[in-house]
Design a protein around this motif. Structure first.
Motif, short mmCIF file in Angstrom:
data_model
loop_
_atom_site.label_atom_id
_atom_site.label_comp_id
_atom_site.label_asym_id
_atom_site.label_seq_id
_atom_site.Cartn_x
_atom_site.Cartn_y
_atom_site.Cartn_z
N ALA A 146 0.83 -1.20 0.00
CA ALA A 146 0.00 0.00 0.00
C ALA A 146 0.86 1.25 0.00
O ALA A 146 0.54 2.24 -0.67
CB ALA A 146 -0.94 0.00 1.20
N HIS A 181 0.92 4.00 -2.94
CA HIS A 181 0.65 5.40 -2.60
C HIS A 181 1.75 6.31 -3.13
O HIS A 181 1.47 7.35 -3.75
CB HIS A 181 0.52 5.55 -1.09
CG HIS A 181 0.21 6.94 -0.63
ND1 HIS A 181 1.19 7.88 -0.39
CD2 HIS A 181 -0.98 7.56 -0.38
CE1 HIS A 181 0.63 9.01 -0.01
NE2 HIS A 181 -0.68 8.85 0.02
N ALA A 239 1.61 6.50 -6.96
CA ALA A 239 0.44 7.24 -7.42
C ALA A 239 0.59 8.73 -7.15
O ALA A 239 0.16 9.57 -7.95
CB ALA A 239 -0.82 6.70 -6.74
N VAL A 291 -4.74 0.91 2.22
CA VAL A 291 -5.16 0.69 0.83
C VAL A 291 -6.08 1.82 0.37
O VAL A 291 -5.98 2.31 -0.76
CB VAL A 291 -5.83 -0.69 0.70
CG1 VAL A 291 -6.47 -0.83 -0.68
CG2 VAL A 291 -4.81 -1.80 0.91
N GLU A 292 -6.98 2.25 1.25
CA GLU A 292 -7.86 3.37 0.88
C GLU A 292 -7.05 4.63 0.61
O GLU A 292 -7.38 5.41 -0.29
CB GLU A 292 -8.87 3.62 2.00
CG GLU A 292 -9.98 2.59 2.08
CD GLU A 292 -10.79 2.53 0.79
OE1 GLU A 292 -11.17 3.62 0.27
OE2 GLU A 292 -11.02 1.42 0.29
N LYS A 340 -5.69 4.34 -2.81
CA LYS A 340 -6.76 4.60 -3.78
C LYS A 340 -7.04 6.09 -3.90
O LYS A 340 -7.23 6.62 -5.00
CB LYS A 340 -8.02 3.85 -3.37
CG LYS A 340 -7.94 2.35 -3.56
CD LYS A 340 -9.14 1.64 -2.95
CE LYS A 340 -10.44 1.97 -3.63
NZ LYS A 340 -11.56 1.17 -3.06
N ASP A 341 -7.06 6.77 -2.76
CA ASP A 341 -7.31 8.21 -2.78
C ASP A 341 -6.22 8.96 -3.54
O ASP A 341 -6.46 10.01 -4.14
CB ASP A 341 -7.39 8.75 -1.35
CG ASP A 341 -8.63 8.28 -0.61
OD1 ASP A 341 -9.57 7.80 -1.27
OD2 ASP A 341 -8.64 8.36 0.64
N ALA A 364 -4.26 5.24 -7.08
CA ALA A 364 -3.99 3.85 -7.44
C ALA A 364 -5.30 3.09 -7.65
O ALA A 364 -6.29 3.34 -6.96
CB ALA A 364 -3.16 3.17 -6.36
N ARG A 365 -5.27 2.16 -8.58
CA ARG A 365 -6.41 1.26 -8.76
C ARG A 365 -6.11 -0.03 -8.02
O ARG A 365 -4.97 -0.51 -8.02
CB ARG A 365 -6.66 0.96 -10.24
CG ARG A 365 -7.86 0.05 -10.47
CD ARG A 365 -8.12 -0.19 -11.93
NE ARG A 365 -9.10 -1.25 -12.12
CZ ARG A 365 -9.43 -1.75 -13.29
NH1 ARG A 365 -8.87 -1.29 -14.40
NH2 ARG A 365 -10.33 -2.72 -13.39
N VAL A 366 -7.13 -0.62 -7.38
CA VAL A 366 -6.94 -1.80 -6.55
C VAL A 366 -7.81 -2.94 -7.08
O VAL A 366 -8.99 -2.75 -7.38
CB VAL A 366 -7.30 -1.52 -5.08
CG1 VAL A 366 -7.13 -2.78 -4.23
CG2 VAL A 366 -6.44 -0.39 -4.53
N ARG A 367 -7.20 -4.12 -7.20
CA ARG A 367 -7.93 -5.33 -7.54
C ARG A 367 -7.67 -6.37 -6.46
O ARG A 367 -6.53 -6.71 -6.19
CB ARG A 367 -7.50 -5.89 -8.91
CG ARG A 367 -7.95 -5.07 -10.10
CD ARG A 367 -7.47 -5.70 -11.41
NE ARG A 367 -8.00 -7.06 -11.58
CZ ARG A 367 -7.67 -7.85 -12.62
NH1 ARG A 367 -6.80 -7.42 -13.53
NH2 ARG A 367 -8.19 -9.06 -12.72
N THR A 368 -8.73 -6.86 -5.82
CA THR A 368 -8.59 -7.88 -4.79
C THR A 368 -9.09 -9.22 -5.33
O THR A 368 -9.72 -9.29 -6.38
CB THR A 368 -9.38 -7.49 -3.53
OG1 THR A 368 -10.77 -7.32 -3.88
CG2 THR A 368 -8.85 -6.21 -2.93
#
Length: 426
Positions: A26, A30, A33, A112-113, A116-117, A120-124
């Motif tokens: 993460a 961050h 990004a 992780v949030e 994303k903020d 970054a794009r997240v795939r779980t």
């Protein structure tokens, strides 16, 4: 995703792909990004997910968090009870907070949030099978291919491996370890009266096995109770945890989670990169060898990996990519590597003389002050040894004594992850 097309095809290419969404991953996502790059963060589990970890947030961890990040603290520690295998118990207190305690599912999900903020794009729920830097899946020399378990291929200009101590990306890089330890942990719900007794206080118990110790970390209505020792002693480590829980008077409470995990410390000559692929955190074997503290190492190495991955993504050829990867390795070794070196020396002393450590922390005020500085983040182990003549001379003397000993027998071969870790779940 980038509008840039891979040479000779229609595949789109990410600037940076990060594998693993723990603190290291993460933080890497961050950092990349925030540099304005197109970043994809892959995680095999669904978030939030449990992680075997005490959840202590010391000063270096706090100082490495993204700007504005709000720690989801469950408690603030102002007192530490020390014991020597359940004996010679003494509690030392501080007017200031020593460190904070978090539940890892909440902490990791919040990191992780934050990534994303930052963009970054997240795939779980995505399992990475391997990474390739040449072959049919790789369209050009500026690209690496991350191959997923279902056969999907994700292309990137740089890849960061942050997929834990059993890292597949680490295997690709060729990470080597010279210390493997088994941690066992139980999350024990307790009544309010018991929780109140532990509020703001942790317990550190120097254990019966060489180099072992146990801990109790309070988090509201739950106590995180764990032990750690060298690999190869799974049954003895399990007994230590059971005895530890019993003498604390907690055996009557049913744990909601019992888990085990192997931690791995890198060898001094272990690589940190291969081509356009970097590793950080547990995937690189970066953690403090004595305490096996890994969160601060994950956050710091993850941020560096994200920053240098951006430079690798911009590299026009293999020579420039290699130069940037070497710069990343230098940054890691100059900071975290130095701390790990001191940690190894302290582990050697602690393994031979746990009683000496206990006596120092409970009866020698400068040792307690050093402990407080380290946990608050106002000094590191390496700085304290460098700046305190007594500590430096003591370690030097012990090093000389160890060098004069007969060579120790070869360590047992590493156990598969599931075999010893399962000792905590049987």
């Amino acid at each position: 995703m980038s509008s840039e097309q891979a040479a000779g095809g229609n595949e789109q290419v990410w600037d940076v792909v990060v594998v693993g969404a723990g603190p290291a991953g993460a933080s890497a996502a961050h950092a990349a990004a925030c540099a304005g790059r197109r970043v994809l963060l892959l995680e095999k589990a669904e978030l939030p997910r449990y992680k075997t970890c005490g959840g202590g947030i010391i000063g270096p961890s706090r100082d490495s968090l993204p700007p504005g990040f709000e720690l989801p603290l469950r408690d603030r520690v102002h007192a530490v009870t020390f014991s020597l295998n359940g004996k010679l118990t003494r509690t030392r207190r501080s007017r200031q907070t020593l460190f904070g305690l978090v539940n890892r599912p909440e902490f990791d999900a919040a990191l992780v949030e934050s990534a994303k903020d930052a963009g970054a794009r997240v795939r779980t729920g995505v399992t990475v099978a391997r990474v390739e830097q040449h072959g049919a899946n790789v369209p050009d020399r500026r690209t690496a291919a991350v191959v997923l378990a279902d056969g999907e291929v994700v292309l990137a200009r740089a890849v960061v491996g942050a997929d834990g101590s059993a890292s597949r990306i680490g295997a690709h890089v060729g990470v080597k370890v010279d210390q493997v330890d088994l941690g066992l942990e139980a999350e024990i719900p307790v009544p309010e009266t018991v929780a109140e007794d532990w509020a703001g206080r942790v317990l550190l118990d120097w254990g019966p096995l060489p180099g072992s110790y146990g801990w109790v970390f309070p988090k509201g209505d739950t106590l995180t109770v764990g032990v750690i020792s060298a690999r190869g002693e799974g049954a003895a480590t399990k007994r230590y945890l059971e005895d530890f829980i019993g003498r604390l008077g907690l055996a009557g409470f049913e744990p909601k989670i019992s888990s085990g995990h192997l931690t791995r410390c890198r060898a001094d000559d272990s690589p940190l990169s291969r081509g356009r692929v970097l590793v950080c955190g547990d995937a690189a074997g970066l953690l403090e060898p004595w305490t096996r503290e890994g969160i601060s190492f994950a956050l710091r190495s993850g941020r560096l990996a994200g920053e240098w991955a951006v430079r690798i993504a911009e590299a026009a050829d293999a020579v420039d990519a290699r130069r940037q990867a070497l710069n990343y390795a230098f940054a890691i070794k100059a900071g975290l590597g130095v701390e790990m070196g001191v940690g190894r020396r302290l582990l050697a002393v602690f393994t031979r003389r746990p009683g000496m450590f206990h006596a120092a922390l409970t009866g020698f005020r400068p040792a307690w002050r050093a402990f407080m500085k380290i946990t608050r983040g106002t000094a590191t182990l390496a700085e304290l040894v460098r700046t305190h003549p007594i500590a430096r001379r003591a370690l030097d003397a012990f090093d000389r004594a160890e060098a004069s000993r007969e060579p120790a027998p070869s360590a047992p071969q590493d156990e598969p992850e599931g075999r010893e870790a399962a000792a905590g779940r049987r």
